[in-house]
Design a protein around this motif. Structure first.
Motif, short mmCIF file in Angstrom:
data_model
loop_
_atom_site.label_atom_id
_atom_site.label_comp_id
_atom_site.label_asym_id
_atom_site.label_seq_id
_atom_site.Cartn_x
_atom_site.Cartn_y
_atom_site.Cartn_z
N LYS A 180 -25.30 -25.00 -13.24
CA LYS A 180 -24.83 -24.04 -14.25
C LYS A 180 -23.34 -23.84 -14.09
N ARG A 181 -22.66 -23.58 -15.22
CA ARG A 181 -21.22 -23.32 -15.21
C ARG A 181 -20.98 -21.95 -14.57
N ARG A 182 -20.01 -21.91 -13.68
CA ARG A 182 -19.68 -20.64 -13.03
C ARG A 182 -18.80 -19.81 -13.94
N ARG A 183 -18.98 -18.51 -13.88
CA ARG A 183 -18.15 -17.57 -14.63
C ARG A 183 -17.57 -16.58 -13.63
N THR A 201 -15.39 -13.02 -12.92
CA THR A 201 -15.00 -11.74 -13.50
C THR A 201 -13.49 -11.57 -13.40
N ALA A 202 -12.96 -10.66 -14.20
CA ALA A 202 -11.53 -10.38 -14.17
C ALA A 202 -11.11 -9.84 -12.81
N GLU A 203 -11.96 -9.03 -12.19
CA GLU A 203 -11.64 -8.46 -10.89
C GLU A 203 -11.55 -9.57 -9.84
N PHE A 204 -12.50 -10.52 -9.87
CA PHE A 204 -12.50 -11.62 -8.92
C PHE A 204 -11.22 -12.44 -9.07
N LYS A 205 -10.85 -12.76 -10.31
CA LYS A 205 -9.66 -13.55 -10.57
C LYS A 205 -8.41 -12.84 -10.06
N ALA A 206 -8.32 -11.55 -10.32
CA ALA A 206 -7.16 -10.77 -9.87
C ALA A 206 -7.09 -10.74 -8.34
N GLU A 207 -8.24 -10.57 -7.68
CA GLU A 207 -8.27 -10.55 -6.21
C GLU A 207 -7.83 -11.89 -5.64
N ILE A 208 -8.36 -12.97 -6.19
CA ILE A 208 -8.02 -14.30 -5.70
C ILE A 208 -6.54 -14.59 -5.92
N LEU A 209 -6.02 -14.22 -7.10
CA LEU A 209 -4.59 -14.43 -7.37
C LEU A 209 -3.73 -13.68 -6.36
N ALA A 210 -4.08 -12.44 -6.08
CA ALA A 210 -3.31 -11.63 -5.13
C ALA A 210 -3.38 -12.25 -3.74
N GLU A 211 -4.59 -12.65 -3.32
CA GLU A 211 -4.75 -13.24 -2.00
C GLU A 211 -4.02 -14.58 -1.92
N TYR A 212 -4.10 -15.37 -2.98
CA TYR A 212 -3.44 -16.69 -3.02
C TYR A 212 -1.93 -16.54 -2.94
N LEU A 253 -12.70 -23.50 -5.49
CA LEU A 253 -11.84 -23.49 -6.67
C LEU A 253 -10.86 -24.66 -6.62
N TYR A 254 -10.22 -24.89 -7.75
CA TYR A 254 -9.19 -25.90 -7.85
C TYR A 254 -7.87 -25.21 -8.17
N SER A 255 -6.77 -25.91 -7.89
CA SER A 255 -5.46 -25.33 -8.17
C SER A 255 -5.30 -25.08 -9.67
N SER A 256 -6.00 -25.83 -10.50
CA SER A 256 -5.92 -25.61 -11.95
C SER A 256 -6.47 -24.24 -12.34
N HIS A 257 -7.45 -23.73 -11.57
CA HIS A 257 -7.95 -22.38 -11.82
C HIS A 257 -6.82 -21.37 -11.65
N ILE A 258 -6.10 -21.51 -10.54
CA ILE A 258 -5.00 -20.59 -10.24
C ILE A 258 -3.93 -20.66 -11.32
N GLN A 266 -5.19 -9.23 -19.99
CA GLN A 266 -6.30 -8.85 -19.13
C GLN A 266 -7.60 -9.35 -19.76
N ALA A 267 -7.63 -9.35 -21.08
CA ALA A 267 -8.81 -9.89 -21.76
C ALA A 267 -8.91 -11.38 -21.50
N GLY A 268 -7.77 -12.05 -21.37
CA GLY A 268 -7.77 -13.48 -21.07
C GLY A 268 -8.31 -13.75 -19.68
N LEU A 269 -8.06 -12.85 -18.76
CA LEU A 269 -8.63 -13.00 -17.42
C LEU A 269 -10.14 -12.82 -17.44
N ALA A 270 -10.61 -12.03 -18.38
CA ALA A 270 -12.04 -11.77 -18.46
C ALA A 270 -12.81 -12.94 -19.04
N GLY A 271 -12.14 -13.86 -19.72
CA GLY A 271 -12.83 -15.01 -20.29
C GLY A 271 -13.26 -14.74 -21.72
N GLN A 272 -14.12 -15.59 -22.21
CA GLN A 272 -14.59 -15.49 -23.59
C GLN A 272 -15.61 -14.36 -23.72
#
Length: 120
Positions: free
Chosen positions: A9-12, A14-25, A42-47, A59-65
């Motif tokens: 299954k495709r992984r999805r 959350t906006a919170e997860f993305k923000a946390e990973i970006l901050a940690e990265y 993850l891949y560098s393309s995600h970042i 912020q809506a873009g971080l949340a996905g579709q």
């Protein structure tokens, strides 16, 4: 069982997860960044994509579709309204141009109907 049931299954994310990973990265050094990507799968393309979305202030873009049917419908209607607004601007500009061309042609037509002035 469908023939595609065994596919992953495709992984999805959350906006919170993305923000946390970006901050940690961003806080990690070069070696730590690779470790974060491996740990989370993850891949560098995600970042790169998440950074672009965050930089755009989306912020809506971080949340996905949108996942809800109403959200998708609302997004489609907004896109349609923006397209209609852009078309309206073009139409108004074209009408203004046609009006000016008509006035110019009318002026030229009136001056052509008059007899020429004598050159004395």
């Amino acid at each position: 069982m469908s023939p595609r049931a065994d596919r992953p299954k495709r992984r999805r994310f959350t906006a919170e997860f993305k923000a946390e990973i970006l901050a940690e990265y961003d806080a990690a050094d070069r070696a730590g960044r690779g470790e974060i990507l491996r740990r989370e799968g993850l891949y560098s393309s995600h970042i790169i994509e998440w950074r672009k979305a965050a930089a755009a202030g989306a912020q809506a873009g971080l949340a996905g579709q949108p996942r809800d049917r109403r959200d998708k419908e609302l997004q489609a209607l907004r896109a349609r309204a923006e397209k209609a607004e852009a078309e309206l601007v073009k139409t108004r500009a074209a009408l203004d141009l046609v009006g000016k061309a008509h006035a110019l042609l009318e002026t030229l037509s009136e001056s052509a109907d008059r007899p020429p002035r004598s050159r004395r």
